[in-house]
Design a protein around this motif. Sequence first.
Motif, PDB file in Angstrom:
ATOM      1  N   LEU A 171     -20.839  51.511 -24.941  1.00 30.35           N
ATOM      2  CA  LEU A 171     -20.379  51.260 -23.581  1.00 30.35           C
ATOM      3  C   LEU A 171     -21.568  51.359 -22.639  1.00 30.35           C
ATOM      4  N   GLY A 172     -21.686  50.394 -21.750  1.00 26.86           N
ATOM      5  CA  GLY A 172     -22.816  50.345 -20.830  1.00 26.86           C
ATOM      6  C   GLY A 172     -23.974  49.525 -21.354  1.00 26.86           C
ATOM      7  N   GLY A 173     -23.961  49.232 -22.642  1.00 24.52           N
ATOM      8  CA  GLY A 173     -25.034  48.442 -23.237  1.00 24.52           C
ATOM      9  C   GLY A 173     -24.773  46.952 -23.125  1.00 24.52           C
ATOM     10  N   VAL A 174     -25.832  46.180 -23.231  1.00 23.72           N
ATOM     11  CA  VAL A 174     -25.740  44.719 -23.200  1.00 23.72           C
ATOM     12  C   VAL A 174     -26.151  44.203 -24.572  1.00 23.72           C
ATOM     13  N   PHE A 175     -25.333  43.313 -25.101  1.00 29.28           N
ATOM     14  CA  PHE A 175     -25.551  42.774 -26.441  1.00 29.28           C
ATOM     15  C   PHE A 175     -25.344  41.276 -26.419  1.00 29.28           C
ATOM     16  N   THR A 176     -26.038  40.573 -27.301  1.00 30.90           N
ATOM     17  CA  THR A 176     -25.753  39.147 -27.422  1.00 30.90           C
ATOM     18  C   THR A 176     -24.490  38.985 -28.256  1.00 30.90           C
ATOM     19  N   VAL A 177     -23.764  37.929 -27.977  1.00 29.29           N
ATOM     20  CA  VAL A 177     -22.562  37.641 -28.757  1.00 29.29           C
ATOM     21  C   VAL A 177     -22.963  37.352 -30.194  1.00 29.29           C
ATOM     22  N   PRO A 203     -16.194  31.795 -33.747  1.00 30.44           N
ATOM     23  CA  PRO A 203     -16.699  31.865 -32.374  1.00 30.44           C
ATOM     24  C   PRO A 203     -15.617  31.700 -31.307  1.00 30.44           C
ATOM     25  N   ARG A 204     -14.629  30.858 -31.576  1.00 30.71           N
ATOM     26  CA  ARG A 204     -13.556  30.655 -30.591  1.00 30.71           C
ATOM     27  C   ARG A 204     -12.745  31.937 -30.416  1.00 30.71           C
ATOM     28  N   LEU A 205     -12.469  32.622 -31.503  1.00 29.56           N
ATOM     29  CA  LEU A 205     -11.732  33.886 -31.433  1.00 29.56           C
ATOM     30  C   LEU A 205     -12.540  34.932 -30.669  1.00 29.56           C
ATOM     31  N   VAL A 206     -13.835  35.008 -30.929  1.00 31.01           N
ATOM     32  CA  VAL A 206     -14.696  35.969 -30.239  1.00 31.01           C
ATOM     33  C   VAL A 206     -14.712  35.664 -28.737  1.00 31.01           C
ATOM     34  N   ALA A 207     -14.853  34.403 -28.382  1.00 33.99           N
ATOM     35  CA  ALA A 207     -14.874  34.017 -26.964  1.00 33.99           C
ATOM     36  C   ALA A 207     -13.573  34.394 -26.276  1.00 33.99           C
ATOM     37  N   ARG A 208     -12.444  34.161 -26.934  1.00 28.08           N
ATOM     38  CA  ARG A 208     -11.142  34.503 -26.333  1.00 28.08           C
ATOM     39  C   ARG A 208     -10.992  36.025 -26.204  1.00 28.08           C
ATOM     40  N   ALA A 209     -11.441  36.771 -27.213  1.00 25.63           N
ATOM     41  CA  ALA A 209     -11.354  38.230 -27.154  1.00 25.63           C
ATOM     42  C   ALA A 209     -12.220  38.770 -26.012  1.00 25.63           C
ATOM     43  N   LEU A 210     -13.405  38.224 -25.845  1.00 23.41           N
ATOM     44  CA  LEU A 210     -14.274  38.657 -24.755  1.00 23.41           C
ATOM     45  C   LEU A 210     -13.673  38.297 -23.398  1.00 23.41           C
ATOM     46  N   ALA A 211     -13.009  37.158 -23.312  1.00 19.85           N
ATOM     47  CA  ALA A 211     -12.336  36.778 -22.068  1.00 19.85           C
ATOM     48  C   ALA A 211     -11.227  37.771 -21.728  1.00 19.85           C
ATOM     49  N   VAL A 238     -19.086  39.136 -19.368  1.00 13.51           N
ATOM     50  CA  VAL A 238     -19.685  38.169 -20.284  1.00 13.51           C
ATOM     51  C   VAL A 238     -20.730  37.372 -19.511  1.00 13.51           C
ATOM     52  N   PHE A 239     -21.909  37.240 -20.098  1.00 12.79           N
ATOM     53  CA  PHE A 239     -22.998  36.472 -19.519  1.00 12.79           C
ATOM     54  C   PHE A 239     -23.115  35.178 -20.323  1.00 12.79           C
ATOM     55  N   HIS A 240     -22.929  34.061 -19.660  1.00 13.38           N
ATOM     56  CA  HIS A 240     -22.974  32.768 -20.336  1.00 13.38           C
ATOM     57  C   HIS A 240     -24.381  32.200 -20.207  1.00 13.38           C
ATOM     58  N   GLY A 241     -24.984  31.906 -21.338  1.00 11.53           N
ATOM     59  CA  GLY A 241     -26.331  31.355 -21.345  1.00 11.53           C
ATOM     60  C   GLY A 241     -26.308  29.837 -21.442  1.00 11.53           C
ATOM     61  N   ALA A 242     -27.480  29.273 -21.562  1.00 12.71           N
ATOM     62  CA  ALA A 242     -27.615  27.823 -21.689  1.00 12.71           C
ATOM     63  C   ALA A 242     -26.978  27.326 -22.982  1.00 12.71           C
ATOM     64  N   THR A 243     -27.011  28.163 -24.007  1.00 11.09           N
ATOM     65  CA  THR A 243     -26.364  27.836 -25.279  1.00 11.09           C
ATOM     66  C   THR A 243     -25.515  29.037 -25.690  1.00 11.09           C
ATOM     67  N   ASP A 277     -27.268  32.201 -26.424  1.00  8.57           N
ATOM     68  CA  ASP A 277     -27.788  32.955 -25.288  1.00  8.57           C
ATOM     69  C   ASP A 277     -26.721  33.803 -24.599  1.00  8.57           C
ATOM     70  N   ALA A 278     -25.480  33.698 -25.005  1.00 11.89           N
ATOM     71  CA  ALA A 278     -24.394  34.437 -24.360  1.00 11.89           C
ATOM     72  C   ALA A 278     -24.510  35.923 -24.670  1.00 11.89           C
ATOM     73  N   GLY A 279     -24.103  36.735 -23.706  1.00 14.21           N
ATOM     74  CA  GLY A 279     -24.172  38.167 -23.890  1.00 14.21           C
ATOM     75  C   GLY A 279     -22.950  38.853 -23.319  1.00 14.21           C
ATOM     76  N   VAL A 280     -22.832  40.145 -23.578  1.00 11.35           N
ATOM     77  CA  VAL A 280     -21.697  40.922 -23.084  1.00 11.35           C
ATOM     78  C   VAL A 280     -22.153  42.342 -22.790  1.00 11.35           C
ATOM     79  N   LYS A 281     -21.619  42.883 -21.715  1.00 13.38           N
ATOM     80  CA  LYS A 281     -21.824  44.297 -21.374  1.00 13.38           C
ATOM     81  C   LYS A 281     -20.451  44.942 -21.401  1.00 13.38           C
ATOM     82  N   PHE A 282     -20.322  46.006 -22.176  1.00  9.14           N
ATOM     83  CA  PHE A 282     -19.059  46.722 -22.293  1.00  9.14           C
ATOM     84  C   PHE A 282     -18.973  47.816 -21.232  1.00  9.14           C
ATOM     85  N   PHE A 283     -17.810  47.912 -20.584  1.00 14.64           N
ATOM     86  CA  PHE A 283     -17.554  48.946 -19.577  1.00 14.64           C
ATOM     87  C   PHE A 283     -16.611  49.986 -20.113  1.00 14.64           C
TER      88      PHE A 283
END
Length: 135
Positions: free
Chosen positions: A74-80, A98-106, A116-121, A124-130
């Motif tokens: 929690l509090g860390g930033v990780f790439t998907v 990947p579709r399941l992961v994207a929906r779970a992160l949403a 969720v941080f959306h990158g150019a590809t 490049d996407a990332g996530v920070k957990f709160f």
Amino acid sequence: REATYTFAPAACGAFRSASAGRALDAAGVDAVVAALVADGRAERLEAGDVFLYAARPADVAAALHAWAAATQKLGGVFTVLELREGDDATSPVHGADPRLVARALAVLEDEDKAEVFHGATSADAGVKFFRDGGS
């Protein structure tokens, strides 16, 4: 990991039995698909196909947040990509579609449990957990 499936409802063999000589009619097939979608187990795609999740995105989201809490992430930033394919195979989304992961992160983002941080590809996407309740 469990697989996800894309299928065309009208052509899906799960709705007919050759040995019994029976098949679910179009209205019945549509009712089954509607129930799967309403329960969060599937989504309808533009071409009329149905994407069936291996697990409900809400359940995966809950498991992912619990895992992040238990592993002190929690509090860390990780790439998907790191969560899906990294060295830590204990991640609930390791090897997941990947579709399941994207929906779970949403779901987590909607619940203010992640950003969720959306990158150019997608790589490049990332996530920070709160913590529960955000931040």
